[in-house]
Design a protein around this motif. Structure first.
Motif, short mmCIF file in Angstrom:
data_model
loop_
_atom_site.label_atom_id
_atom_site.label_comp_id
_atom_site.label_asym_id
_atom_site.label_seq_id
_atom_site.Cartn_x
_atom_site.Cartn_y
_atom_site.Cartn_z
N ILE A 2 0.99 -1.43 -0.21
CA ILE A 2 0.13 0.10 0.16
C ILE A 2 0.85 1.32 0.03
O ILE A 2 0.55 2.16 -0.68
CB ILE A 2 -1.03 -0.10 1.27
CG1 ILE A 2 -1.95 -1.22 1.13
CG2 ILE A 2 -1.68 0.99 1.27
CD1 ILE A 2 -2.90 -1.20 2.41
N THR A 3 1.90 1.20 0.56
CA THR A 3 2.83 2.25 0.75
C THR A 3 3.50 2.68 -0.64
O THR A 3 3.53 3.69 -0.86
CB THR A 3 4.01 2.01 1.90
OG1 THR A 3 4.68 1.02 1.50
CG2 THR A 3 3.45 2.18 3.20
N ILE A 4 3.92 1.52 -1.29
CA ILE A 4 4.50 1.68 -2.68
C ILE A 4 3.38 2.28 -3.51
O ILE A 4 3.64 3.30 -4.33
CB ILE A 4 4.81 0.43 -3.06
CG1 ILE A 4 6.11 0.03 -2.47
CG2 ILE A 4 5.08 0.59 -4.66
CD1 ILE A 4 6.64 -1.42 -2.94
N ILE A 8 3.49 6.08 -5.65
CA ILE A 8 3.16 6.05 -6.96
C ILE A 8 2.34 7.12 -7.27
O ILE A 8 2.41 8.05 -8.07
CB ILE A 8 3.03 4.85 -7.63
CG1 ILE A 8 4.20 3.87 -7.77
CG2 ILE A 8 2.41 5.02 -9.02
CD1 ILE A 8 4.02 2.56 -8.09
N ILE A 9 1.25 7.16 -6.73
CA ILE A 9 -0.05 8.19 -6.78
C ILE A 9 0.53 9.34 -6.37
O ILE A 9 0.23 10.42 -7.24
CB ILE A 9 -1.26 7.62 -5.88
CG1 ILE A 9 -1.96 6.40 -6.62
CG2 ILE A 9 -2.32 8.66 -5.84
CD1 ILE A 9 -2.94 5.88 -6.01
N ALA A 10 1.33 9.54 -5.24
CA ALA A 10 1.86 11.07 -5.09
C ALA A 10 2.76 11.57 -5.88
O ALA A 10 2.63 12.84 -6.35
CB ALA A 10 2.19 10.93 -3.59
N ALA A 11 3.44 10.53 -6.53
CA ALA A 11 4.45 10.97 -7.34
C ALA A 11 3.61 11.44 -8.72
O ALA A 11 3.98 12.59 -9.55
CB ALA A 11 5.30 9.94 -8.03
N LEU A 12 2.49 11.01 -9.08
CA LEU A 12 1.74 11.07 -10.43
C LEU A 12 1.05 12.52 -9.99
O LEU A 12 0.83 13.29 -11.14
CB LEU A 12 1.02 10.11 -10.89
CG LEU A 12 1.81 8.94 -11.40
CD1 LEU A 12 0.58 7.70 -11.74
CD2 LEU A 12 2.53 9.10 -12.43
N VAL A 13 0.66 12.68 -8.90
CA VAL A 13 -0.12 13.81 -8.62
C VAL A 13 0.69 15.17 -8.44
O VAL A 13 0.32 16.14 -9.02
CB VAL A 13 -1.06 13.89 -7.38
CG1 VAL A 13 -1.30 15.01 -6.79
CG2 VAL A 13 -2.02 12.88 -7.43
#
Length: 126
Positions: A2-4, A8-13
Motif C-alpha cells: 500500500i505504501t508503494i 506512486i499516486i503521490a508522484a503522479l499527482v
C-alpha cells in the motif's frame, strides 16, 4: 504494498507531466496513431493537473483554493456549451465535454507551469 502504491499516486499527482508522458506511451501502444494518442493522454491528464494545481496552491499560499478551481472549471464547461450552441445551434454534451477537456488541459498546463515557475522563484530568491 500500500505504501508503494501511495508513493506512486503521490508522484503522479505532484508531477503531472510525468503522467502525461506515461499515458502517451500507453496510448501509443494502444492506438498506434499519434493524433488519437495525444488526444487521449491529454484527456486523461486533466484530473491530475487539477490535483497538482491544488497541491501547488496549497504549498505556495498555505490556503485551499479548491472551490475556485471547481468554479473555474465550470466556467470553462459553460463557455464550451455556449460556444457550441452558438456555432451548431444544438448542444451535444459528449462533444462539449471533449472540448472542455481539451481546453482545460491547455489552460491548466499553462497555470501549472506558471505556478511551478513562481514557486521556484519564490523559494530561490525570497
Amino acid at each position: 504494498m500500500i505504501t508503494i502504491l501511495s508513493y506512486i499516486i503521490a508522484a503522479l499527482v505532484t508531477m503531472p507531466l510525468l503522467f502525461l508522458l506515461i499515458s502517451y506511451f500507453f496510448a501509443m501502444k494502444w492506438h498506434r496513431y499519434k493524433k488519437k494518442a495525444v488526444r487521449q493522454c491529454t484527456q486523461f491528464t486533466v484530473p491530475f493537473l487539477v490535483l497538482a494545481i491544488h497541491v501547488l496552491l496549497l504549498v505556495l499560499f498555505e490556503e485551499s483554493y479548491w472551490a475556485w478551481i471547481i468554479v473555474f472549471l465550470l466556467v470553462i464547461l459553460s463557455l464550451s456549451v455556449i460556444i457550441q450552441y452558438k456555432v451548431y445551434e444544438e448542444v451535444q454534451l459528449g462533444r462539449s465535454f471533449i472540448v472542455f477537456l481539451r481546453l482545460s488541459f491547455v489552460v491548466l498546463l499553462v497555470v501549472y507551469m506558471g505556478l511551478t515557475a513562481f514557486g521556484l522563484a519564490d523559494r530561490l530568491f525570497l
